[in-house]
Enzyme design. Structure first.
Site, PDB file in Angstrom:
ATOM      1  CE  LYS A  13      -2.464  -0.482   3.805  1.00 45.69           C
ATOM      2  NZ  LYS A  13      -2.132  -1.426   4.707  1.00 45.69           N
ATOM      3  NE  ARG A  86      -5.874  -1.643   8.766  1.00 43.33           N
ATOM      4  CZ  ARG A  86      -4.700  -1.093   8.585  1.00 43.33           C
ATOM      5  NH1 ARG A  86      -4.587   0.038   7.951  1.00 43.33           N
ATOM      6  NH2 ARG A  86      -3.612  -1.687   9.001  1.00 43.33           N
ATOM      7  NE  ARG A 125       6.372  -3.121   5.863  1.00 40.91           N
ATOM      8  CZ  ARG A 125       5.050  -3.065   5.776  1.00 40.91           C
ATOM      9  NH1 ARG A 125       4.462  -2.876   4.611  1.00 40.91           N
ATOM     10  NH2 ARG A 125       4.311  -3.240   6.848  1.00 40.91           N
ATOM     11  NE  ARG A 160       4.831  -0.649   9.922  1.00 39.68           N
ATOM     12  CZ  ARG A 160       3.694  -0.774   9.249  1.00 39.68           C
ATOM     13  NH1 ARG A 160       3.600  -0.246   8.038  1.00 39.68           N
ATOM     14  NH2 ARG A 160       2.673  -1.414   9.761  1.00 39.68           N
ATOM     15  NE  ARG A 171       0.274  -5.011  10.837  1.00 39.01           N
ATOM     16  CZ  ARG A 171       1.304  -4.726  10.038  1.00 39.01           C
ATOM     17  NH1 ARG A 171       2.492  -5.235  10.271  1.00 39.01           N
ATOM     18  NH2 ARG A 171       1.140  -3.949   9.008  1.00 39.01           N
TER      19      ARG A 171
END
Ligand code: AMP
Length: 216
Positions: A13, A86, A125, A160, A171
């Site tokens: 995203k 969401r 990431r 993160r 998640r």
């Protein structure tokens, strides 16, 4: 043009939003980024938000909708939302807000990716805290040129707090329970376009451009 990017965690995203913004000049609003920014304050509210994010759950609709109202009152028409709405309640409240402003949603881009592919992406990431460019140290074509430094602005890359396999699984479960129903919600309204997000990021962007150019 008002756009929503809908996707499971780690589908790209953030990366695709940056590309869309630079081509079409929309304002990019990531509720995840706004929340991470608020964590720097270290007060009672930020402690609560951190706790929720680190167990892969959703921050309360009340907090999110307050953020959204603030952002929308200070932003011109033409927003790409990344990570919002969401759940169904947020989607309905967003619609009400847009109606009040005499606006509507033009497009919902659904970035499709399997759970296995997303999980593979999450561990490596890294994000540039300055320009937002996203890298992946586990995927050859997405590695930074110099380890842990942004190719574009040479800022140190950050990892993160919620990017690890155990939080990812939570998640993903939250996504399936709360966010996935939005696919049907927006499909019924004729606003949803599916994009294969398992491909290389330039190819994904190419599919997005095809869809967006057909609407302009
Ligand atoms: P993201 O950067 O979009 O992956 O979001 C990171 C985390 O921030 C999520 O796992 C949630 O805990 C929280 N978050 C982001 N956007 C929302 C939202 N619209 N509603 C509730 N929680 C959110």
């Amino acid at each position: 043009m008002n756009i929503i990017l809908l996707a499971p965690p780690a589908a790209g995203k953030g990366t695709q939003s940056l590309k869309i913004v630079s081509k079409y000049g929309l304002t990019h609003i990531s509720t995840g980024d706004l929340l991470r920014e608020s964590l720097k304050r270290h007060d009672e509210l930020s402690d609560q938000i951190r706790e929720v994010m680190n167990r892969g759950a959703l921050v309360s609709d009340e907090i999110i909708l307050r953020l959204i109202e603030d952002v929308m009152s200070s932003t011109e028409h033409g927003i790409i939302f990344d990570g919002f709405p969401r759940n169904l309640n947020q989607a309905k409240k967003y619609e009400e807000l847009l109606t009040k402003l005499g606006q509507s949603i033009d497009l919902v881009l659904y970035l499709e990716i399997s759970k296995e592919e997303a999980e593979k992406r999450i561990v490596g990431r890294r994000t540039c805290s300055n320009c937002g460019k996203v890298y992946n140290t586990m995927i050859e074509r997405e590695k930074p040129l110099h380890e842990e430094t942004c190719d574009v602005c040479e800022t140190a890359l950050t990892h993160r707090e919620d990017d690890n396999v155990s939080v990812f699984r939570l998640r993903y479960e939250t996504y399936m329970n709360e966010t996935e129903p939005l696919i049907h919600f927006y499909e019924e309204k004729g606003l949803l376009k599916r994009i294969d997000a398992s491909l290389e990021s330039e190819e994904v962007f190419h599919s997005i451009v095809e869809v967006m150019d057909s609407l302009i």
